[in-house]
Motif scaffolding. Structure first.
Motif, PDB file in Angstrom:
ATOM      1  N   LEU A 151       0.863  -1.180   0.000  1.00 48.11           N
ATOM      2  CA  LEU A 151       0.000   0.000   0.000  1.00 48.11           C
ATOM      3  C   LEU A 151       0.904   1.235   0.000  1.00 48.11           C
ATOM      4  CD1 LEU A 151      -3.065   0.637   0.271  1.00 48.11           C
ATOM      5  CD2 LEU A 151      -2.730   0.745   2.739  1.00 48.11           C
ATOM      6  N   PRO A 152       0.798   2.108  -1.007  1.00 54.40           N
ATOM      7  CA  PRO A 152       1.668   3.288  -1.018  1.00 54.40           C
ATOM      8  C   PRO A 152       1.532   4.066   0.292  1.00 54.40           C
ATOM      9  CG  PRO A 152       0.521   3.085  -3.093  1.00 54.40           C
ATOM     10  CD  PRO A 152      -0.089   2.052  -2.174  1.00 54.40           C
ATOM     11  N   ALA A 153       2.667   4.380   0.922  1.00 53.54           N
ATOM     12  CA  ALA A 153       2.624   4.999   2.245  1.00 53.54           C
ATOM     13  C   ALA A 153       3.505   6.240   2.297  1.00 53.54           C
ATOM     14  CB  ALA A 153       3.089   3.999   3.302  1.00 53.54           C
ATOM     15  N   LYS A 154       3.053   7.200   3.081  1.00 48.71           N
ATOM     16  CA  LYS A 154       3.871   8.386   3.346  1.00 48.71           C
ATOM     17  C   LYS A 154       3.904   8.595   4.843  1.00 48.71           C
ATOM     18  CE  LYS A 154       2.535  10.930  -0.803  1.00 48.71           C
ATOM     19  NZ  LYS A 154       1.086  10.981  -1.031  1.00 48.71           N
ATOM     20  N   ILE A 155       4.976   9.229   5.284  1.00 45.18           N
ATOM     21  CA  ILE A 155       5.070   9.636   6.684  1.00 45.18           C
ATOM     22  C   ILE A 155       5.110  11.156   6.705  1.00 45.18           C
ATOM     23  CG2 ILE A 155       6.618   9.668   8.676  1.00 45.18           C
ATOM     24  CD1 ILE A 155       7.354   6.796   7.937  1.00 45.18           C
ATOM     25  N   ASN A 156       4.289  11.745   7.553  1.00 46.13           N
ATOM     26  CA  ASN A 156       4.262  13.200   7.683  1.00 46.13           C
ATOM     27  C   ASN A 156       4.816  13.606   9.032  1.00 46.13           C
ATOM     28  OD1 ASN A 156       2.995  13.568   5.213  1.00 46.13           O
ATOM     29  ND2 ASN A 156       0.946  13.478   6.111  1.00 46.13           N
ATOM     30  N   CYS A 157       5.792  14.493   9.005  1.00 51.02           N
ATOM     31  CA  CYS A 157       6.408  14.970  10.254  1.00 51.02           C
ATOM     32  C   CYS A 157       6.348  16.492  10.288  1.00 51.02           C
ATOM     33  CB  CYS A 157       7.861  14.497  10.295  1.00 51.02           C
ATOM     34  SG  CYS A 157       8.868  15.403  11.493  1.00 51.02           S
ATOM     35  N   VAL A 158       5.977  17.028  11.432  1.00 49.32           N
ATOM     36  CA  VAL A 158       6.012  18.481  11.626  1.00 49.32           C
ATOM     37  C   VAL A 158       7.225  18.803  12.514  1.00 49.32           C
ATOM     38  CG1 VAL A 158       4.748  20.504  12.438  1.00 49.32           C
ATOM     39  CG2 VAL A 158       3.480  18.546  11.541  1.00 49.32           C
ATOM     40  N   PRO A 159       8.270  19.422  11.949  1.00 46.67           N
ATOM     41  CA  PRO A 159       9.457  19.740  12.756  1.00 46.67           C
ATOM     42  C   PRO A 159       9.152  20.832  13.792  1.00 46.67           C
ATOM     43  CG  PRO A 159       9.959  19.772  10.401  1.00 46.67           C
ATOM     44  CD  PRO A 159       8.473  19.740  10.526  1.00 46.67           C
ATOM     45  N   LYS A 161      11.066  22.975  17.143  1.00 44.53           N
ATOM     46  CA  LYS A 161      12.191  23.244  18.042  1.00 44.53           C
ATOM     47  C   LYS A 161      11.881  22.658  19.411  1.00 44.53           C
ATOM     48  CE  LYS A 161      14.262  27.469  16.378  1.00 44.53           C
ATOM     49  NZ  LYS A 161      14.141  28.903  16.412  1.00 44.53           N
ATOM     50  N   ASN A 162      12.889  22.208  20.124  1.00 43.78           N
ATOM     51  CA  ASN A 162      12.750  21.641  21.478  1.00 43.78           C
ATOM     52  C   ASN A 162      11.968  20.337  21.517  1.00 43.78           C
ATOM     53  OD1 ASN A 162      14.038  23.942  22.399  1.00 43.78           O
ATOM     54  ND2 ASN A 162      12.092  25.017  22.654  1.00 43.78           N
ATOM     55  N   HIS A 163      11.608  19.773  20.388  1.00 41.63           N
ATOM     56  CA  HIS A 163      10.861  18.514  20.393  1.00 41.63           C
ATOM     57  C   HIS A 163      11.506  17.442  19.527  1.00 41.63           C
ATOM     58  CE1 HIS A 163       7.278  19.205  22.792  1.00 41.63           C
ATOM     59  NE2 HIS A 163       7.200  20.413  22.292  1.00 41.63           N
ATOM     60  N   ASN A 164      11.710  17.744  18.248  1.00 41.14           N
ATOM     61  CA  ASN A 164      12.097  16.633  17.373  1.00 41.14           C
ATOM     62  C   ASN A 164      13.164  16.979  16.334  1.00 41.14           C
ATOM     63  OD1 ASN A 164      10.548  18.240  15.732  1.00 41.14           O
ATOM     64  ND2 ASN A 164       9.197  16.603  15.005  1.00 41.14           N
ATOM     65  N   LEU A 165      13.891  18.089  16.521  1.00 42.50           N
ATOM     66  CA  LEU A 165      14.890  18.427  15.497  1.00 42.50           C
ATOM     67  C   LEU A 165      15.984  17.358  15.425  1.00 42.50           C
ATOM     68  CD1 LEU A 165      15.220  22.319  15.620  1.00 42.50           C
ATOM     69  CD2 LEU A 165      13.614  20.866  14.380  1.00 42.50           C
ATOM     70  N   GLY A 166      16.214  16.664  16.539  1.00 45.76           N
ATOM     71  CA  GLY A 166      17.216  15.593  16.535  1.00 45.76           C
ATOM     72  C   GLY A 166      16.730  14.337  15.821  1.00 45.76           C
ATOM     73  N   ASP A 167      15.469  14.292  15.466  1.00 47.00           N
ATOM     74  CA  ASP A 167      14.903  13.094  14.839  1.00 47.00           C
ATOM     75  C   ASP A 167      14.754  13.207  13.329  1.00 47.00           C
ATOM     76  OD1 ASP A 167      14.287  11.544  17.186  1.00 47.00           O
ATOM     77  OD2 ASP A 167      12.779  13.060  17.630  1.00 47.00           O
ATOM     78  N   LEU A 168      15.034  14.400  12.792  1.00 49.14           N
ATOM     79  CA  LEU A 168      14.664  14.623  11.390  1.00 49.14           C
ATOM     80  C   LEU A 168      15.428  13.702  10.439  1.00 49.14           C
ATOM     81  CD1 LEU A 168      14.414  18.526  11.446  1.00 49.14           C
ATOM     82  CD2 LEU A 168      12.657  16.806  11.948  1.00 49.14           C
ATOM     83  N   THR A 169      16.737  13.513  10.699  1.00 51.97           N
ATOM     84  CA  THR A 169      17.488  12.655   9.782  1.00 51.97           C
ATOM     85  C   THR A 169      17.055  11.196   9.956  1.00 51.97           C
ATOM     86  OG1 THR A 169      19.281  12.626  11.376  1.00 51.97           O
ATOM     87  CG2 THR A 169      19.511  14.135   9.543  1.00 51.97           C
ATOM     88  N   PHE A 203      15.899  24.666   6.247  1.00 52.46           N
ATOM     89  CA  PHE A 203      16.695  24.197   7.391  1.00 52.46           C
ATOM     90  C   PHE A 203      16.686  22.669   7.441  1.00 52.46           C
ATOM     91  CE2 PHE A 203      16.672  22.538  11.703  1.00 52.46           C
ATOM     92  CZ  PHE A 203      17.817  23.090  12.255  1.00 52.46           C
ATOM     93  N   VAL A 204      15.509  22.095   7.278  1.00 49.25           N
ATOM     94  CA  VAL A 204      15.367  20.629   7.372  1.00 49.25           C
ATOM     95  C   VAL A 204      16.111  19.960   6.210  1.00 49.25           C
ATOM     96  CG1 VAL A 204      13.727  18.706   7.504  1.00 49.25           C
ATOM     97  CG2 VAL A 204      13.115  20.936   8.489  1.00 49.25           C
ATOM     98  N   LEU A 205      15.951  20.514   5.027  1.00 49.31           N
ATOM     99  CA  LEU A 205      16.617  19.945   3.843  1.00 49.31           C
ATOM    100  C   LEU A 205      18.135  19.944   4.034  1.00 49.31           C
ATOM    101  CD1 LEU A 205      16.498  18.884   0.916  1.00 49.31           C
ATOM    102  CD2 LEU A 205      16.500  21.256   0.142  1.00 49.31           C
ATOM    103  N   ARG A 206      18.686  21.058   4.549  1.00 47.60           N
ATOM    104  CA  ARG A 206      20.139  21.148   4.744  1.00 47.60           C
ATOM    105  C   ARG A 206      20.602  20.096   5.747  1.00 47.60           C
ATOM    106  NH1 ARG A 206      20.764  22.304   0.371  1.00 47.60           N
ATOM    107  NH2 ARG A 206      22.592  21.133   0.909  1.00 47.60           N
ATOM    108  N   ARG A 207      19.827  19.935   6.795  1.00 46.39           N
ATOM    109  CA  ARG A 207      20.218  18.970   7.828  1.00 46.39           C
ATOM    110  C   ARG A 207      20.207  17.536   7.254  1.00 46.39           C
ATOM    111  NH1 ARG A 207      18.785  18.828  14.127  1.00 46.39           N
ATOM    112  NH2 ARG A 207      19.975  20.725  14.047  1.00 46.39           N
ATOM    113  N   ILE A 208      19.215  17.224   6.454  1.00 44.99           N
ATOM    114  CA  ILE A 208      19.130  15.873   5.890  1.00 44.99           C
ATOM    115  C   ILE A 208      20.239  15.667   4.849  1.00 44.99           C
ATOM    116  CG2 ILE A 208      17.647  14.275   4.585  1.00 44.99           C
ATOM    117  CD1 ILE A 208      15.263  15.714   5.909  1.00 44.99           C
ATOM    118  N   ALA A 209      20.516  16.736   4.081  1.00 43.45           N
ATOM    119  CA  ALA A 209      21.586  16.642   3.071  1.00 43.45           C
ATOM    120  C   ALA A 209      22.937  16.420   3.758  1.00 43.45           C
ATOM    121  CB  ALA A 209      21.610  17.911   2.220  1.00 43.45           C
TER     122      ALA A 209
END
Ligand code: SAM
Ligand code: SF4
Length: 324
Positions: A151-159, A161-169, A203-209
């Protein structure tokens, strides 16, 4: 159909409930919200009548949302009903995933075309801090089950501060081994979202790159809307960005919404809505319903007014009440 600005409108998000089994800090107050009385929530039959009227004016894709859509009883039957409507090509679902695994088979059998899971972290404690429930494993199991089922699946994340910036990658990395899209959605100042600072997509794109290497913008359109997708080296899936605040978002908007109490909203972030419940309950014929919807949708606002001060026509409800 086209709206007054020539945008093609072919996608409707239908909220089937304002109830939810989570209390995400940016969406739902800890004590819950004042619920819409059951009698004011559209029945499946009424939702199908709106969807059929929408199909007559060119809506082809439907997303079932909420609140949490899987807490609504017999939701697979609604999916089956909407999928069978003439002109409707795709029916998808957005869910927090808690109830997905136990319902997956019946949802697929009803004709569900794809599923989006909301997941903001891969850490069980942070998951609990964000959603106020200890249920990360259920969501991860649900994601893997959807992938196994094809089943085609996507994950949606809302970045945040102070919660999940360490989880983005880590979250983006889910698309390395799995053929799914992980999307980062900028926090919108709607309801409790106003308490958070938007973390921009760049910001998120740079961190993942920095973690996975330089991406290539994808030419492939994935999904229904204005997300921009990137391919990272060695990834089976893709990474997408929905830049509601920092991007040129509204020019490509193709969507309208139906709230669980039957209000048609041409824009998520504008209080203007058309009450369809009264029309449905007063027996307005289908073609007249379609016509009324078309005139209202044609006047869809040029852009959202999220950057404007409170009280300027911006929607003031919580996301869980509008249907995210
Ligand atoms: N309960 C389902 C879920 O969580 O997927 C469907 C409804 S939920 C309101 C839909 C999406 O809206 C979720 O992905 C959630 O993260 C997002 N959302 C809620 N409040 C938001 C806000 N203020 N800004 C951006 N996205 C938001
Ligand atoms: Fe519920 Fe979805 Fe809102 Fe979280 S984001 S409180 S799961 S409706």
């Amino acid at each position: 159909m086209k709206d007054q600005l020539g945008r093609t409108i072919d996608y409707m998000r239908i909220s089937v409930t304002d109830r939810c089994n989570l209390r995400c800090v940016y969406c739902m107050p800890a004590g819950g919200i004042r619920k819409i009385p059951h009698g004011d929530v559209l029945t499946f039959e009424e939702i199908c009548r709106v969807a059929a009227a929408a199909a007559l004016i060119g809506i082809e894709k439907i997303k079932i949302t909420g609140g949490e859509p899987l807490v609504r009883k017999n939701i697979a039957e609604l999916i089956r009903g909407v999928k069978q409507l003439e002109g409707i090509k795709k029916v998808t679902l957005t869910t927090n995933g808690l109830l997905f695994s136990e319902m997956a088979e019946q949802l697929a059998e009803a004709g569900l075309d794809a599923v989006n899971f909301s997941l903001d972290t891969l850490d069980a404690d942070r998951y609990e801090a964000i959603t106020r429930a200890r249920a990360l494993d259920k969501v991860l199991d649900a994601v893997d089950l959807a992938v196994r089922m094809g089943l085609p699946a996507k994950i949606n994340c809302v970045p945040m501060k102070n919660h999940n910036l360490g989880d983005l990658t880590g979250l983006a990395g889910l698309a390395k081994e799995r053929p799914l899209s992980v999307r980062f959605i900028e926090m919108m100042p709607i309801g409790l979202g106003r308490n958070f600072e938007t973390v921009g997509s760049e910001f998120v794109l740079r961190r993942i790159a920095a973690a996975f290497g330089e991406p290539v913008a994808s030419a492939r359109a994935v999904g229904n809307g204005p997300a921009l997708y990137y391919e990272f080296p060695g990834f089976k899936g893709s990474v997408g960005f929905i830049s509601a605040m920092t991007g040129e978002f509204c020019g490509a908007c193709n969507r309208v919404r139906l709230t669980s109490d039957g209000r048609l909203m041409p824009c998520l972030c504008n209080q203007k809505s058309l009450d369809l419940k009264s029309d449905l309950r007063n027996g307005l014929p289908q073609t007249e319903l379609s016509g009324k919807m078309a005139s209202f949708i044609a006047a869809k606002p040029r852009r959202h007014n999220l950057s404007e001060p409170k009280g300027n026509g911006a929607e003031e409800k919580h996301m869980v009440q509008i249907g995210g």
